[in-house]
Design an enzyme around this catalytic site. Structure first.
Site, PDB file in Angstrom:
ATOM      1  NE  ARG A 185     -14.267 -16.175   9.569  1.00 56.71           N
ATOM      2  CZ  ARG A 185     -14.496 -17.468   9.738  1.00 56.71           C
ATOM      3  NH1 ARG A 185     -14.048 -18.078  10.834  1.00 56.71           N
ATOM      4  NH2 ARG A 185     -15.161 -18.144   8.838  1.00 56.71           N
ATOM      5  CE  LYS A 202      -1.489   4.147   8.311  1.00 59.92           C
ATOM      6  NZ  LYS A 202      -1.723   5.159   7.252  1.00 59.92           N
ATOM      7  CD  GLU A 242       8.909   8.620   8.353  1.00 61.86           C
ATOM      8  OE1 GLU A 242       8.131   9.367   8.971  1.00 61.86           O
ATOM      9  OE2 GLU A 242       8.780   8.324   7.144  1.00 61.86           O
ATOM     10  CE  LYS A 277       2.594   5.926  13.072  1.00 64.56           C
ATOM     11  NZ  LYS A 277       3.031   4.976  12.060  1.00 64.56           N
ATOM     12  CD  GLU A 335      -4.323   8.039   6.824  1.00 63.81           C
ATOM     13  OE1 GLU A 335      -3.569   8.572   6.042  1.00 63.81           O
ATOM     14  OE2 GLU A 335      -3.973   7.210   7.677  1.00 63.81           O
ATOM     15  NE  ARG A 353      -2.732   6.648  11.528  1.00 65.45           N
ATOM     16  CZ  ARG A 353      -2.712   5.421  12.016  1.00 65.45           C
ATOM     17  NH1 ARG A 353      -3.718   4.954  12.675  1.00 65.45           N
ATOM     18  NH2 ARG A 353      -1.693   4.638  11.829  1.00 65.45           N
ATOM     19  CG  ASN A 408      -0.234  11.922   5.436  1.00 65.31           C
ATOM     20  OD1 ASN A 408       0.401  10.867   5.439  1.00 65.31           O
ATOM     21  ND2 ASN A 408      -1.539  11.968   5.315  1.00 65.31           N
ATOM     22  CG  HIS A 425       5.056  11.050   4.621  1.00 62.79           C
ATOM     23  ND1 HIS A 425       5.897  11.704   5.492  1.00 62.79           N
ATOM     24  CD2 HIS A 425       5.300   9.712   4.812  1.00 62.79           C
ATOM     25  CE1 HIS A 425       6.600  10.809   6.178  1.00 62.79           C
ATOM     26  NE2 HIS A 425       6.258   9.594   5.781  1.00 62.79           N
ATOM     27  CG  HIS A 445       4.150   8.929  -0.220  1.00 67.93           C
ATOM     28  ND1 HIS A 445       3.137   9.196   0.673  1.00 67.93           N
ATOM     29  CD2 HIS A 445       4.890   7.944   0.349  1.00 67.93           C
ATOM     30  CE1 HIS A 445       3.273   8.416   1.736  1.00 67.93           C
ATOM     31  NE2 HIS A 445       4.321   7.646   1.565  1.00 67.93           N
ATOM     32  CG  HIS A 464       9.577   5.833   3.472  1.00 64.85           C
ATOM     33  ND1 HIS A 464       8.444   6.014   2.701  1.00 64.85           N
ATOM     34  CD2 HIS A 464       9.300   6.355   4.690  1.00 64.85           C
ATOM     35  CE1 HIS A 464       7.526   6.622   3.439  1.00 64.85           C
ATOM     36  NE2 HIS A 464       8.016   6.832   4.651  1.00 64.85           N
TER      37      HIS A 464
HETATM   38  N1  LIG Z   1       2.540   0.373   8.665  1.00 63.40           N
HETATM   39  C1  LIG Z   1       2.979   1.599   8.758  1.00 63.40           C
HETATM   40  O1  LIG Z   1       2.382   2.448   9.411  1.00 63.40           O
HETATM   41  C2  LIG Z   1       4.256   1.957   8.065  1.00 63.40           C
HETATM   42  C3  LIG Z   1       4.885   3.181   8.322  1.00 63.40           C
HETATM   43  C4  LIG Z   1       6.097   3.458   7.699  1.00 63.40           C
HETATM   44  C5  LIG Z   1       6.660   2.532   6.828  1.00 63.40           C
HETATM   45  N2  LIG Z   1       6.009   1.359   6.586  1.00 63.40           N
HETATM   46  C6  LIG Z   1       6.585   0.360   5.664  1.00 63.40           C
HETATM   47  O2  LIG Z   1       7.866  -0.015   6.132  1.00 63.40           O
HETATM   48  C7  LIG Z   1       8.663  -0.432   5.040  1.00 63.40           C
HETATM   49  C8  LIG Z   1      10.024   0.189   5.149  1.00 63.40           C
HETATM   50  O3  LIG Z   1      10.611  -0.217   6.361  1.00 63.40           O
HETATM   51  P1  LIG Z   1      12.186  -0.453   6.484  1.00 63.40           P
HETATM   52  O4  LIG Z   1      12.901   0.752   6.005  1.00 63.40           O
HETATM   53  O5  LIG Z   1      12.437  -0.977   7.826  1.00 63.40           O
HETATM   54  O6  LIG Z   1      12.433  -1.543   5.330  1.00 63.40           O
HETATM   55  P2  LIG Z   1      12.980  -3.041   5.364  1.00 63.40           P
HETATM   56  O7  LIG Z   1      12.165  -3.893   6.226  1.00 63.40           O
HETATM   57  O8  LIG Z   1      13.134  -3.437   3.952  1.00 63.40           O
HETATM   58  O9  LIG Z   1      14.434  -2.898   6.033  1.00 63.40           O
HETATM   59  C9  LIG Z   1      15.415  -2.089   5.409  1.00 63.40           C
HETATM   60  C10 LIG Z   1      16.699  -2.889   5.150  1.00 63.40           C
HETATM   61  O10 LIG Z   1      17.318  -3.210   6.396  1.00 63.40           O
HETATM   62  C11 LIG Z   1      17.607  -4.611   6.459  1.00 63.40           C
HETATM   63  N3  LIG Z   1      17.576  -4.946   7.893  1.00 63.40           N
HETATM   64  C12 LIG Z   1      16.503  -5.040   8.720  1.00 63.40           C
HETATM   65  N4  LIG Z   1      16.894  -5.177   9.998  1.00 63.40           N
HETATM   66  C13 LIG Z   1      18.248  -5.174   9.987  1.00 63.40           C
HETATM   67  C14 LIG Z   1      19.242  -5.253  11.005  1.00 63.40           C
HETATM   68  N5  LIG Z   1      18.929  -5.293  12.307  1.00 63.40           N
HETATM   69  N6  LIG Z   1      20.553  -5.206  10.621  1.00 63.40           N
HETATM   70  C15 LIG Z   1      20.887  -5.096   9.309  1.00 63.40           C
HETATM   71  N7  LIG Z   1      20.004  -5.005   8.296  1.00 63.40           N
HETATM   72  C16 LIG Z   1      18.692  -5.033   8.654  1.00 63.40           C
HETATM   73  C17 LIG Z   1      16.597  -5.238   5.581  1.00 63.40           C
HETATM   74  O11 LIG Z   1      17.046  -6.476   5.086  1.00 63.40           O
HETATM   75  C18 LIG Z   1      16.475  -4.206   4.455  1.00 63.40           C
HETATM   76  O12 LIG Z   1      17.502  -4.390   3.523  1.00 63.40           O
HETATM   77  C19 LIG Z   1       7.914  -0.032   3.791  1.00 63.40           C
HETATM   78  O13 LIG Z   1       7.345  -1.168   3.220  1.00 63.40           O
HETATM   79  C20 LIG Z   1       6.826   0.897   4.305  1.00 63.40           C
HETATM   80  O14 LIG Z   1       5.655   0.851   3.510  1.00 63.40           O
HETATM   81  C21 LIG Z   1       4.834   1.055   7.191  1.00 63.40           C
HETATM   82 ZN   LIG Z   2       7.094   7.751   6.334  1.00 63.19          ZN
END
Ligand SMILES: NC(=O)c1ccc[n+]([C@@H]2O[C@H](COP(=O)([O-])OP(=O)(O)OC[C@H]3O[C@@H](n4cnc5c(N)ncnc54)[C@H](O)[C@@H]3O)[C@@H](O)[C@H]2O)c1
Ligand SMILES: [Zn+2]
Length: 377
Positions: A129, A151, A193, A235, A245, A249, A253, A256, A260, A272
């Site tokens: 939980r 989030k 970003e 942020k 949201e 907040r 977007n 975005h 998206h 992304h």
């Molecule tokens: N929760 C939120 O508010 C929020 C906001 C923005 C994005 N997101 C989420 O984040 C995700 C995208 O994040 P991301 O771009 O970090 O993706 P990811 O976690 O897939 O990492 C991107 C790539 O980098 C590699 N990697 C990670 N750390 C590394 C390092 N130190 N050295 C070499 N390679 C490395 C990973 O293996 C992957 O191939 C999406 O799922 C998105 O929905 C969430």
């Molecule tokens: Zn984004």
């Protein structure tokens, strides 16, 4: 820490529950400092360090350092990648943890990119939980965006991030030295970003980011640290104005809504941030077309994005019609008009009579997508 400068701190204040406020720390020496923080705050607890294949070495460094301080725990490793940010993957890690006897005295540490932070954060939100978690983001995107704001979610066959929770970490620790192994494309994805945050912040931030662009692109740590901290501050300011949201907040977007639609129309071939930077450029044109911003903003925004080496127009082969079709399915559509978070100028998001996301006539949207020309039969 070997004469290294102390990490910078950004405080995240959670207004309805000040006791839940926490810090984001930015600086080198990450693995040892996480171990130290855990020792100071969770001595006697069990550490479940969730990492993907590419970050498992970082996770081992954290675990090794924690063990030296007498803490107990293990690394729970998964394959990584967007396609593994699922309920199934979450369940597999949970089952492994349950089988190993991890109980309510568990602290989860997410060591990886946004995928790992989202997955492990959501796991922490529901495990017994809800147990505490620490975010240890290792990509630029995760440092400035995914790990900040509370989030957490997983993807479903029906769409991304549809099952999740709000569960703030107890601490976020960003060590920019991990970015040296990150592929350039991933750095650029994060930079979109960073650009968004600067555009929401001020003219001064935009100018500074442009000035730092060459140092950022050559991987200079001081420049990276500065822009990471600045983007996080922006942020944090936005998300702590309201922790849900609905209202302010929405300004996050920026870029975005179209972004998206582009991301999805590309079949997630675009990273992304690549989709979002095109989204920021096109939504700036939309703000101008709708009469909210002066024409000069287009050049200003595009110059920033170009300096950072991120794209500003749809790639060849991506059908604008399919982007438009996806926009119509956006959750922010009201009475046939899609709602956008737009900018009047750097530091000044547009507030319409209906709030921070404003409905825009479809003909203007078609215009910025280049769809208003007469179809050739
Ligand atoms: N929760 C939120 O508010 C929020 C906001 C923005 C994005 N997101 C989420 O984040 C995700 C995208 O994040 P991301 O771009 O970090 O993706 P990811 O976690 O897939 O990492 C991107 C790539 O980098 C590699 N990697 C990670 N750390 C590394 C390092 N130190 N050295 C070499 N390679 C490395 C990973 O293996 C992957 O191939 C999406 O799922 C998105 O929905 C969430
Ligand atoms: Zn984004």
């Amino acid at each position: 820490m070997n004469g290294e400068p102390l990490p910078h701190r950004v405080r995240v204040r959670i207004s309805p529950r000040p006791a839940r406020s926490y810090d984001v720390a930015i600086g080198v020496g990450g693995p040892a400092s996480v171990a130290e923080w855990l020792y100071n705050n969770y001595d006697g607890w069990r550490l479940a360090i969730v990492a993907e294949d590419r970050t498992s070495e970082i996770a081992s460094l954290i675990l090794g350092s924690a063990k030296e301080r007498g803490l107990a725990g293990a690394v729970f490793r998964f394959g990584g990648g967007e396609e593994r940010k699922t309920r199934t993957q979450k369940k597999e890690i949970e089952n492994e943890m349950l089988a190993s006897g991890y109980g309510r005295d568990t602290v989860v540490i997410a060591a990886g990119g946004g995928v790992t932070c989202d997955l492990a954060g959501f796991l922490a939100a529901t495990y017994y939980r809800g147990v505490p978690w620490v975010a240890y983001p290792t990509t630029l995107l995760a440092m400035v965006d995914a790990a900040i704001g509370g989030k957490v979610a997983v993807n479903t066959p029906h769409g991304k991030n549809l099952i999740g929770a709000y569960h703030h970490p107890e601490w976020v620790r960003c060590d920019p030295s991990h970015l040296s192994t990150l592929p350039e494309r991933e750095i650029r994805s994060g930079l979109a970003e960073v650009a968004k945050a600067a555009l929401l912040e001020s003219e001064v931030r935009v100018a500074r980011l442009r000035e730092l662009a060459p140092s950022i692109l050559s991987g200079e740590r001081a420049a990276l640290e500065e822009i990471i901290e600045a983007a996080i501050r922006t942020k944090v300011e936005v998300v702590t104005q309201d922790d849900r949201e609905e209202d302010y907040r929405q300004v996050l977007n920026l870029g975005h809504t179209i972004g998206h639609a582009i991301e999805s129309a590309s079949g997630f071939e675009l990273r992304h941030g690549e989709a979002m930077s095109i989204g920021i450029a096109l939504e700036t044109r939309l703000a101008v077309a709708a009469g909210f911003a002066p024409t000069a903003l287009i050049r200003q925004v595009e110059a920033l994005l170009e300096d950072l080496g991120v794209p500003i127009s749809l790639p060849e082969g991506l059908d604008p019609q399919s982007v438009h079709k996806r926009l119509q399915h956006d959750k922010k559509v009201r009475e046939g008009r899609v709602r956008f978070s737009l900018l009047e100028s750097p530091g000044k998001p547009h507030l319409g009579p209906e709030g921070w996301a404003v409905p825009v006539e479809d003909s203007l949207v078609r215009g910025v997508l280049g769809l208003n020309r007469q179809p050739v039969e």
